[in-house]
Every structure is written in structure tokens, then in C-alpha cells.
Design a protein around this motif. Structure first.
Motif, mmCIF file in Angstrom:
data_model
loop_
_atom_site.group_PDB
_atom_site.id
_atom_site.type_symbol
_atom_site.label_atom_id
_atom_site.label_comp_id
_atom_site.label_asym_id
_atom_site.label_seq_id
_atom_site.Cartn_x
_atom_site.Cartn_y
_atom_site.Cartn_z
ATOM 1 N N TYR A 78 112.996 7.202 32.175
ATOM 2 C CA TYR A 78 111.925 7.154 31.121
ATOM 3 C C TYR A 78 110.814 8.614 31.565
ATOM 4 N N GLU A 99 106.376 7.786 28.187
ATOM 5 C CA GLU A 99 107.014 6.471 27.652
ATOM 6 C C GLU A 99 106.595 5.267 28.704
ATOM 7 N N GLU A 157 105.004 -1.100 31.709
ATOM 8 C CA GLU A 157 105.898 -1.138 30.564
ATOM 9 C C GLU A 157 106.486 0.240 30.395
ATOM 10 N N LYS A 195 109.444 2.304 27.440
ATOM 11 C CA LYS A 195 110.114 2.060 26.107
ATOM 12 C C LYS A 195 110.356 3.618 25.748
ATOM 13 N N GLN A 224 113.743 -0.590 27.232
ATOM 14 C CA GLN A 224 112.628 -0.872 27.336
ATOM 15 C C GLN A 224 112.471 -1.797 28.420
#
Length: 139
Positions: free
Chosen positions: A52, A56, A69, A71, A85
Motif C-alpha cells: 500500500y 492508501e 485500514e 485500500k 483492502q
């Protein structure tokens, strides 16, 4: 004719042996996917997020948890399209200052989240003894 039951012995070097050896290697530093460290002065999370980009990834606190998180939208690679994700929630232990959460992303893709702990002061405490009316007669 008398038939004896057959006893199956596991293979000496089969899939089970290979899987057990992989699990054994999982504790070594080069396999740092998710590590939780509970130290005296801090609670620290180390999460592998190398797939990531920094923009993100999000880190927030909610109801006594640190929520991480990541994604990224659908992208094309050599084999087709891929989208990834994840969401992880870690409950912050008692004695930690959740308002002091800090996070940083290393060059090799490790997200390190630190939550400072409130130092525990160990000191002697004097407890007052309350005296109630005595039923003994004085001499």
C-alpha cells in the motif's frame, strides 16, 4: 482368511513436516506481518503494509481501539486486475493514553503505531484506621 487392520504411518517428510517447519520459521524477524509489543512505557503495533502507498493507509482511534485500514482501487498488473483492502482493529490495553497515538511508515513497508502508557507509580499508601465506639469498659 484373517485380515489384520492396516496402520498408516505418516510420511517422514511430507506436507505436514513442511508446514510445521514454515510455522516454526514464522517467529523470526524477517517475517514481520503483525507484531504486538506490550512494553512498560508503550503499547506498539507493527503491521506489514508494503503493498500500500502511504496515502492508501489510514490510522484512527475509535471506542478504545486503534483502527488501521488500507485500500487501493483496482489496478492492472501482468495477470489482470487486482484490488486489495484490509481493516484491523486492536484494542488498546488499560493504562494507555489513546490520545497520544503516533504512527510512522518505514521505507521497507512496516507501519509502526505506538501508544504511550501511563507510568504506574508504586508507592506506599497509608490507610487511616477509623475508630468506632468501644464496648470495652475502661479500668
Amino acid at each position: 482368511m484373517l485380515q489384520l487392520p492396516t496402520i498408516q504411518t505418516p510420511p517422514m517428510f511430507g506436507d505436514d513436516t513442511l508446514l510445521r517447519s514454515i510455522d516454526w520459521l514464522g517467529g523470526f524477524p524477517w517475517k514481520q506481518e503483525n507484531v504486538v509489543k506490550k512494553e512498560d512505557d508503550k503499547y506498539e503495533l507493527v503491521i506489514q503494509v508494503k503493498d500500500y502507498a502511504p496515502e492508501e493507509i489510514s490510522v484512527k482511534t475509535a471506542d478504545g481501539f486503534v483502527v488501521v485500514e488500507g485500500k487501493h482501487e483496482e489496478k492492472q498488473d501482468n495477470y489482470g486486475y487486482i484490488a486489495r483492502q484490509f481493516m484491523r482493529r486492536f484494542q488498546v490495553p488499560e493504562g494507555c493514553r489513546i490520545e497520544g497515538v503516533q504512527s510512522r511508515l518505514t521505507a521497507d513497508g512496516l507501519l509502526i503505531i505506538s501508544v504511550p502508557r501511563v507510568p504506574v507509580v508504586k508507592k506506599d499508601t497509608v490507610i487511616a484506621v477509623k475508630h468506632e465506639g468501644s464496648t470495652k469498659s475502661k479500668l
